[in-house]
Structures are given as C-alpha cells and as structure tokens.
Design an enzyme around this catalytic site. Structure first.
Site, PDB file in Angstrom:
ATOM      1  N   CYS A  63      40.553  -5.348  -3.960  1.00 26.15           N
ATOM      2  CA  CYS A  63      41.817  -5.472  -4.691  1.00 26.15           C
ATOM      3  C   CYS A  63      41.589  -5.067  -6.143  1.00 26.15           C
ATOM      4  O   CYS A  63      40.583  -5.433  -6.753  1.00 26.15           O
ATOM      5  CB  CYS A  63      42.413  -6.870  -4.669  1.00 26.15           C
ATOM      6  SG  CYS A  63      42.762  -7.472  -3.019  1.00 26.15           S
TER       7      CYS A  63
ATOM      8  N   ARG B 183      39.488   0.253  -4.958  1.00 28.19           N
ATOM      9  CA  ARG B 183      39.163  -1.138  -4.638  1.00 28.19           C
ATOM     10  C   ARG B 183      39.953  -1.675  -3.448  1.00 28.19           C
ATOM     11  O   ARG B 183      39.696  -2.783  -2.973  1.00 28.19           O
ATOM     12  CB  ARG B 183      39.433  -2.032  -5.846  1.00 28.19           C
ATOM     13  CG  ARG B 183      38.632  -1.657  -7.072  1.00 28.19           C
ATOM     14  CD  ARG B 183      38.954  -2.570  -8.216  1.00 28.19           C
ATOM     15  NE  ARG B 183      38.508  -3.912  -7.934  1.00 28.19           N
ATOM     16  CZ  ARG B 183      37.302  -4.379  -8.212  1.00 28.19           C
ATOM     17  NH1 ARG B 183      36.418  -3.603  -8.799  1.00 28.19           N
ATOM     18  NH2 ARG B 183      36.974  -5.605  -7.929  1.00 28.19           N
TER      19      ARG B 183
ATOM     20  N   TRP C  45      43.381  -4.954  -0.876  1.00 29.48           N
ATOM     21  CA  TRP C  45      42.539  -4.864   0.329  1.00 29.48           C
ATOM     22  C   TRP C  45      42.797  -6.171   1.062  1.00 29.48           C
ATOM     23  O   TRP C  45      42.450  -7.249   0.571  1.00 29.48           O
ATOM     24  CB  TRP C  45      41.071  -4.727  -0.054  1.00 29.48           C
ATOM     25  CG  TRP C  45      40.175  -4.475   1.120  1.00 29.48           C
ATOM     26  CD1 TRP C  45      39.917  -3.276   1.709  1.00 29.48           C
ATOM     27  CD2 TRP C  45      39.411  -5.449   1.842  1.00 29.48           C
ATOM     28  NE1 TRP C  45      39.045  -3.450   2.761  1.00 29.48           N
ATOM     29  CE2 TRP C  45      38.722  -4.765   2.870  1.00 29.48           C
ATOM     30  CE3 TRP C  45      39.250  -6.826   1.738  1.00 29.48           C
ATOM     31  CZ2 TRP C  45      37.885  -5.415   3.768  1.00 29.48           C
ATOM     32  CZ3 TRP C  45      38.416  -7.474   2.639  1.00 29.48           C
ATOM     33  CH2 TRP C  45      37.741  -6.760   3.638  1.00 29.48           C
TER      34      TRP C  45
ATOM     35  N   ASN D 228      42.885 -11.347  -6.614  1.00 32.12           N
ATOM     36  CA  ASN D 228      41.773 -10.728  -5.904  1.00 32.12           C
ATOM     37  C   ASN D 228      40.842 -11.854  -5.481  1.00 32.12           C
ATOM     38  O   ASN D 228      40.477 -12.677  -6.316  1.00 32.12           O
ATOM     39  CB  ASN D 228      41.056  -9.755  -6.864  1.00 32.12           C
ATOM     40  CG  ASN D 228      39.750  -9.233  -6.309  1.00 32.12           C
ATOM     41  OD1 ASN D 228      39.536  -9.226  -5.103  1.00 32.12           O
ATOM     42  ND2 ASN D 228      38.867  -8.787  -7.194  1.00 32.12           N
ATOM     43  N   GLY D 229      40.467 -11.902  -4.199  1.00 32.56           N
ATOM     44  CA  GLY D 229      39.561 -12.953  -3.746  1.00 32.56           C
ATOM     45  C   GLY D 229      40.177 -13.745  -2.607  1.00 32.56           C
ATOM     46  O   GLY D 229      41.138 -13.291  -1.975  1.00 32.56           O
TER      47      GLY D 229
ATOM     48  N   GLU E  16      21.099   5.536   6.427  1.00 34.77           N
ATOM     49  CA  GLU E  16      22.081   5.900   5.397  1.00 34.77           C
ATOM     50  C   GLU E  16      22.959   7.070   5.876  1.00 34.77           C
ATOM     51  O   GLU E  16      24.174   7.072   5.671  1.00 34.77           O
ATOM     52  CB  GLU E  16      21.342   6.238   4.093  1.00 34.77           C
ATOM     53  CG  GLU E  16      22.192   6.737   2.941  1.00 34.77           C
ATOM     54  CD  GLU E  16      23.265   5.749   2.452  1.00 34.77           C
ATOM     55  OE1 GLU E  16      23.279   4.591   2.884  1.00 34.77           O
ATOM     56  OE2 GLU E  16      24.118   6.193   1.664  1.00 34.77           O
TER      57      GLU E  16
ATOM     58  N   LYS F   8      27.025   6.790   6.314  1.00 39.62           N
ATOM     59  CA  LYS F   8      27.977   7.719   5.679  1.00 39.62           C
ATOM     60  C   LYS F   8      28.931   8.287   6.725  1.00 39.62           C
ATOM     61  O   LYS F   8      30.125   8.405   6.491  1.00 39.62           O
ATOM     62  CB  LYS F   8      27.234   8.891   4.994  1.00 39.62           C
ATOM     63  CG  LYS F   8      26.511   8.540   3.731  1.00 39.62           C
ATOM     64  CD  LYS F   8      27.397   8.446   2.506  1.00 39.62           C
ATOM     65  CE  LYS F   8      27.580   7.093   1.963  1.00 39.62           C
ATOM     66  NZ  LYS F   8      26.638   6.135   1.681  1.00 39.62           N
TER      67      LYS F   8
ATOM     68  N   GLU G  94      31.458   5.550   7.969  1.00 38.09           N
ATOM     69  CA  GLU G  94      32.521   5.140   7.047  1.00 38.09           C
ATOM     70  C   GLU G  94      33.475   6.272   6.705  1.00 38.09           C
ATOM     71  O   GLU G  94      34.647   6.028   6.428  1.00 38.09           O
ATOM     72  CB  GLU G  94      31.966   4.467   5.788  1.00 38.09           C
ATOM     73  CG  GLU G  94      31.234   5.347   4.829  1.00 38.09           C
ATOM     74  CD  GLU G  94      30.759   4.578   3.583  1.00 38.09           C
ATOM     75  OE1 GLU G  94      29.780   5.017   2.977  1.00 38.09           O
ATOM     76  OE2 GLU G  94      31.368   3.551   3.225  1.00 38.09           O
TER      77      GLU G  94
ATOM     78  N   HIS H 209      12.108   2.927  23.387  1.00 37.82           N
ATOM     79  CA  HIS H 209      12.294   1.539  23.819  1.00 37.82           C
ATOM     80  C   HIS H 209      13.741   1.247  24.188  1.00 37.82           C
ATOM     81  O   HIS H 209      14.137   0.088  24.272  1.00 37.82           O
ATOM     82  CB  HIS H 209      11.800   0.582  22.733  1.00 37.82           C
ATOM     83  CG  HIS H 209      10.337   0.742  22.443  1.00 37.82           C
ATOM     84  ND1 HIS H 209       9.357   0.347  23.315  1.00 37.82           N
ATOM     85  CD2 HIS H 209       9.700   1.318  21.387  1.00 37.82           C
ATOM     86  CE1 HIS H 209       8.167   0.645  22.805  1.00 37.82           C
ATOM     87  NE2 HIS H 209       8.348   1.243  21.637  1.00 37.82           N
TER      88      HIS H 209
ATOM     89  N   LYS I 101      35.801  -0.261  -2.338  1.00 40.05           N
ATOM     90  CA  LYS I 101      34.569   0.066  -3.056  1.00 40.05           C
ATOM     91  C   LYS I 101      33.773  -1.179  -3.418  1.00 40.05           C
ATOM     92  O   LYS I 101      32.561  -1.203  -3.322  1.00 40.05           O
ATOM     93  CB  LYS I 101      34.958   0.832  -4.330  1.00 40.05           C
ATOM     94  CG  LYS I 101      33.791   1.268  -5.191  1.00 40.05           C
ATOM     95  CD  LYS I 101      33.072   2.407  -4.554  1.00 40.05           C
ATOM     96  CE  LYS I 101      31.891   2.884  -5.359  1.00 40.05           C
ATOM     97  NZ  LYS I 101      30.970   3.663  -4.518  1.00 40.05           N
TER      98      LYS I 101
HETATM   99  O1  M6R Z   1      28.405  -2.333  -5.067  1.00 39.07           O
HETATM  100  P1  M6R Z   1      27.292  -2.539  -4.091  1.00 39.07           P
HETATM  101  O2  M6R Z   1      26.180  -1.559  -4.263  1.00 39.07           O
HETATM  102  O3  M6R Z   1      26.778  -3.955  -4.078  1.00 39.07           O
HETATM  103  O4  M6R Z   1      27.950  -2.275  -2.674  1.00 39.07           O
HETATM  104  C1  M6R Z   1      27.241  -2.487  -1.485  1.00 39.07           C
HETATM  105  C2  M6R Z   1      27.935  -1.859  -0.307  1.00 39.07           C
HETATM  106  O5  M6R Z   1      29.207  -2.431  -0.130  1.00 39.07           O
HETATM  107  C3  M6R Z   1      28.088  -0.351  -0.464  1.00 39.07           C
HETATM  108  O6  M6R Z   1      26.856   0.269  -0.680  1.00 39.07           O
HETATM  109  C4  M6R Z   1      28.759   0.260   0.782  1.00 39.07           C
HETATM  110  O7  M6R Z   1      27.919   0.121   1.886  1.00 39.07           O
HETATM  111  C5  M6R Z   1      29.110   1.731   0.546  1.00 39.07           C
HETATM  112  N1  M6R Z   1      30.501   1.958   0.823  1.00 39.07           N
HETATM  113  C6  M6R Z   1      28.364   2.677   1.412  1.00 39.07           C
HETATM  114  O8  M6R Z   1      28.692   4.007   1.128  1.00 39.07           O
END
Ligand code: M6R
Length: 617
Positions: free
Chosen positions: A2, A27, A75, A101-102, A486, A490, A493, A509, A612
């Site tokens: 948010c 956000r 969000w 927010n929260g 990673e 990517k 998401e 395995h 984010k």
């Molecule tokens: O702000 P942060 O680095 O703590 O965020 C952690 C994760 O939420 C963040 O890396 C998330 O996995 C990304 N969207 C991945 O691309």
C-alpha cells in the site's frame, strides 16, 4: 504494501496526491482512492484496479478543488479489491477520511464494539474501524492529532495511518507503527508518504518518523509526538537522489531501466569502500571490530531475492572467513526458536528496509542478544534503523517490483562484508583481499559487457513464449544454485509460469521425472577454470537431461568448449572467479524473464498479486 500520500500546502492537493500515488503504485495496485478537503467538506473518489481507473473516474466526475488531501494505492489484505474496500474510508458522518497500510489485528473486536454503538460499516476492511473510532474521539476532544493518539493506543498490529477531518481543513495527521511513513518539508507545504519518491519532485528535505509516533502536518510546520503526546525527537535528512532517478528515462519499463543501471549500481556500491592502498574500509558500518572478531557464527535472514543474495553470501563468508554461516528465510526464522547469543552476527538483507518478515526476524535476534548488521538500499528505513549497524547498497531507487539492480548490489555488499570479516579476523591476507577487490572492481564492466549481448536471449524468450511453454526449470551448482533459484523466481513473478530452480545434483533424486521432450531447462555452469569437479559434474547433468529430451539453455563462461556441444542455446558470459560469477550469470536470467513476460502480455513493473515492499507478515 500500500502506498500512502498526504498533502497540505498551497497547491491543488489532488494533483500532488495523484502524482505521488503514481510514484508509489509499485507498492500495490489493487485499488486507489483520494480525499480532498474543499469548502468544509470531504470529497472522495475511489476505484478498484490501477490508478488509471481512478484517474478516469476523476475525469468523468471531477472533485472540487482543495489544498489538503490524502490518497492511497492498495495491496489488498482484508477484503477483496473492490471499490467499496478501496481507501480512503470515511466514518458515517463523512467528516473523517482515513488511509492505511498494514494490518489491524484486533479489528474484529473493534468492529463488533462499533456495531454495538450503532456504527454502520460499509466495507470488509480492517481500516474502516479507524475512521469510526477517530470520529468518536474527535467528537469528544475536537483535535485530530489527539484523536489519532487515542485511537492508536487501542490498535494492535502494524499500521501507517493518515487521516483528515473536515473540521480541521489545513491539517493532515499521520501515525506509524511497524510500517513506513516519511514526512517531506517544503516551503509553505508539507507532505506525508510511504516513500520519499512520492514527494521528491517537490522537496528533498525529509524527516523520519519513529515507531509509535503521530505527526500533525500543517503548511508551515510539523509536530511529532509519541502515542501519549510526549514530543518526540526526529531525524531530518536530505534525500540524495532526485526525481529523474525515479523516472523511466526512455525505457518502456522501470525493470528494463534498472537492469541497464546495474553496472553503475555495482560500481557505486564499491565507491568509498576501498582506500588508496586498495584495502577495504568499511568504517561507516560502525560495528566495533571486537564484535566481528568475537562472533562465532553468522546467520543471514532475508526474503525472496534478498534471500538468494544471502545464500550466495554463505559461500563467500564460509570460504573467506571459515565462520559457520546459516541462511534462513526471515519468515521462518523466529518460529523455529533459533539458537542465538551475543556472539551471533545476524545479517539482515533488504532492498526496501521495510520487509516485515525480515524486520521481525532481526527484532527477535536482537532480543536474544545477537548483533545485527543490515544490508539495505533505502536510507532511513526501518530495518537499518533497528539494526546495530548498516552497510548501504547504492543501487538508487528500485521501482519495478522484480528486484534486479538491488540484487547485484546486495551481492557486492555481501562480498564486502565477507572480506571485511576476513580482514578483521585475520583469515585473509591483505594481498588476497586486494586481489578479490580488483576482481570485484572489474565486474561493472563485465555486467555492461553481458548487457551488450542480450539480443539472442530476448529472441529465445520470445520463442519460448511463442511455443506456449508453461514450465521452465533452472539448474545450478554451488553459487549457481541460488542463481538458478533467482532465475526461477523472476520467471514466476513476471511471466506467471511454472518455474523451479534445483541444485543440479539433486535432480536425480526426483525432479528429473519432470523432464520431457522439448522442456526448456536453463543451466548455470560454473567456470571451467575454477573447481573443475563442479564444472565436470554439471556437464554430466546437462547430458542427463538432454538424453531425456530437455531443450538446454546453457549459461557458461565464454570459451567453455566442454559444455558447448550440449547446449541447444548457449549464453556466454565473461570469465569471473567462481564465487563472483552470480554477478554476471544473473543478468541474462533477468532479461529472459522480462522479455518472456512482455511477450506474454504481462505487466512487467507491476506483476499481479505482488507489491514491492511487503510490510505485512
Ligand atoms: O525489500 P526486500 O529486499 O526486503 O524484499 C524482499 C522480497 O520481497 C523481494 O526481494 C521480492 O522477492 C522481489 N519481488 C523479487 O524480485
């Protein structure tokens, strides 16, 4: 999660709030809404979906003009992303407007209590109770800041709240517990936002709000107290980047811009950390050398991409310092009763500095007496503020939800911390440290080199999309394993595809059963010049999957002749030392995911269901 904006000043509040929300849409983008104060009344508009929907609504039904306003981009947590659940929420009289927010954990009890007193609540959100409680308190004290303090004392959970009242036309009040909120100080105008990006076009002078503080915003001044009304000390700071850093700069997406910024981000993260003699100076960390010398283990906590950076850091820390190093998902950490004591060095990695899971993990660690070093990209955010020490990455603002440049700079920071530990503890000679630093200093150019060769990767991504593939697997060994994770993250998401990363040795395995004809499998191959056993083993793994029909997409060092015959698609990267290879090997995976998402028609910067900054547990 948010985004929140508040404004009081001389400009049309709606313009300031909407432009701020545009900067905060990363956000959350489930719904958006605004409230302005005009002619002694609150006028509100809110719409489910992206901010663009709200803008259409405002164009069709304009709000009256006013110079005080608040806005929100959501969000969703409590309640579906509908118009009714969008913020701001108003009380029954329509004189109080609130954005949040929260999560308010005791909202059900508060809601029941309000219902008993005859309040009619119109949404499924936890936020709406605050509007009604504020209205009640205001009717007894006639002061919005005091009403906010009284309400906050009753709330449990995590919240940033920003409110206006029609009877206090030049006032915006904010409150903060466990969620971010910063104040912007302009000339005759004041701002509140979840992130400085929202007001950076108007002012670069900011004030941090601490835990459990309430701020009353007026045009000429702001007043900060704790929840009991005791005046609070605040830290003012100057934001050292400008509005252009938060713009797309000619790229179609922030993600593309941020991928392209990686050479600079990597170089900037090394800046000022190497002295004229080529050795490491991390004095800014401000953690006594004795703490680092006496530590007997390292525990890294982080989430998502930052967790993958932590996994890679483990290899470097254990190799260079011989200290045991555990890496744990922050969301799991405190629930398993981890063994921590004053000799444990906890490293919390976070781009935003606001990730609730990581924040809770570091609080737990500090309660057990451990020392916490944060690696963070966001100056003044909560995680570094609550840590014993901090090493900032200098990636600049990262807006795209998918983390790219933050990841590379987290890696650089982790390598620096690992080397520093080796330096302070005497497990690495000065010339060895100098040699790694020289290799690290060359990485920015190598990342640039990789970026210049990405067209075949984009073509490949388009061909995978055109073939209608829905699964891609990623394999790696050693530091290539977190790189594989990673790459898969990517793709999940951004492209909403089934993507999984595996340790290549683990394949036999179980996961090898997934291999079928023409299944794309990306393999990250370690340098043939490093530990040859690693390289040889993965070449065997590639042959195993190829024999079962996989279409192999191989990321390997330029000139690696041994692997080339088994690559259906070869993506070459420059030679680097084994431990540093993730800095270059990750880049093609970012480009691959971004292009594949684009080809599938997905929103690259704002993938569905995500935000984010994840400020809820
Ligand atoms: O702000 P942060 O680095 O703590 O965020 C952690 C994760 O939420 C963040 O890396 C998330 O996995 C990304 N969207 C991945 O691309």
């Amino acid at each position: 999660m948010c985004g929140i904006v508040g404004y009081v000043g001389g400009q049309p509040a709606l313009d300031v709030v909407i432009s701020g929300l545009k900067r905060l849409e990363y956000r959350g983008y489930d719904s958006a809404g605004v409230t302005v104060l005009a002619d002694g009344q609150l006028a509100a508009a809110k719409k489910s979906g992206k901010l663009a929907n709200l803008e259409k609504e405002l164009a069709a039904r304009p709000l009256p003009s006013g110079t005080t306003g608040i806005g929100h981009t959501r969000w969703a947590t409590h309640g579906a992303p509908t118009d009714a659940n969008a913020h701001p929420h108003l009380d029954n009289s329509g004189r109080v407007g609130v954005v949040h927010n929260g999560i308010i954990e005791n909202f059900a009890a508060l809601r029941a209590e309000l219902a008993e007193r005859g309040h009619a609540l119109a949404s499924e959100t936890d936020t709406e109770v605050v509007a009604h409680l504020l209205a009640e308190e205001f009717s007894s004290c006639g002061d919005l800041a005091e009403s906010m303090r009284r309400v906050c004392r009753r709330l449990e959970g995590a919240f940033t709240l920003v409110a206006v009242h029609a009877d206090e036309p030049d006032v915006v009040v904010g409150a903060r517990r466990n969620s971010p909120l910063v104040v912007g100080i302009g000339a005759g105008e004041s701002f509140l936002a979840s992130d400085v990006a929202a007001f950076i076009a108007h002012t670069r002078e900011a004030v941090e709000l601490g835990q459990d503080q309430v701020v009353e915003l007026r045009r000429e001044h702001v007043t900060v107290t704790d929840f009991d009304g005791v005046p609070a000390d605040v830290r003012a700071y100057h934001v050292d980047w400008d509005a252009s850093a938060a713009e797309k700069g000619g790229y179609d997406y922030f993600m593309l811009k941020e991928i392209a910024e990686q050479p600079k981000a990597v170089a900037d993260t090394l800046l000022g950390r190497i002295d004229a003699g080529g050795s490491l100076t991390l004095d800014e960390v401000r953690m006594p050398a004795s703490v680092l010398r006496e530590a007997d283990k390292v525990v890294i906590v982080a989430c998502g991409t930052a967790f993958h950076a932590g996994m890679i850091a483990k290899y470097a820390i254990e190799h260079w310092t011989r200290m045991p190093c555990e890496v744990e998902l922050a969301s799991e950490f405190r629930y398993r009763d981890p063994i921590l004591d004053p000799r444990t060095l906890v490293i919390a990695i976070s781009q935003s500095g606001e990730t609730m899971d990581t924040l809770m993990a570091l609080r737990h660690a500090r309660e057990q007496g451990a020392k916490v070093l944060a690696i963070c990209n966001t100056n003044g955010s909560t995680i570094p503020r609550e840590s014993d020490a901090v090493l900032y990455t200098h990636a600049g603002p990262e807006v795209a939800v998918a983390s790219t440049k933050a990841f590379l700079t987290q890696l650089v920071a982790c390598y620096l911390v690992a080397l520093y530990l080796g330096q302070v503890r005497g497990t690495k000679w000065g010339d060895e440290i100098g040699s790694v630093i020289r290799e690290l200093s060359a990485i920015a150019t190598q990342v640039d080199d990789v970026l210049g060769t990405m067209e075949p990767v984009r073509e490949l991504a388009r061909s995978v999309a055109a073939a209608g593939k829905n699964t891609v697997l990623f394999l790696g060994r050693h530091v290539g394993y977190p790189v594989a994770l990673e790459g898969a993250l990517k793709l999940k998401e951004l492209a909403y595809m089934h993507a999984e990363g595996f340790a290549a040795g683990e394949l036999k395995h179980g996961p090898i059963a997934l291999i079928e004809d023409d299944l794309p499998v990306v393999v990250v191959v370690p340098s043939p010049r490093g530990r040859s056993v690693l390289h040889d083993k993965i070449v065997s793994n590639i042959q195993e999957i190829r024999a079962r029909g996989a279409r192999t997409i191989v990321i390997a060092e330029r000139g690696d002749a041994a692997v080339a015959p088994y690559a259906d698609h070869l993506i070459e990267i420059p030679p680097t030392p084994t431990l540093l290879q993730p800095l270059v090997a990750t880049v093609p995976l970012q480009v691959f995911a971004c292009e594949l998402a684009t080809a599938r028609g997905n929103e690259v910067d704002q993938p569905r269901n995500l935000a984010k900054s994840v400020t809820v547990e």
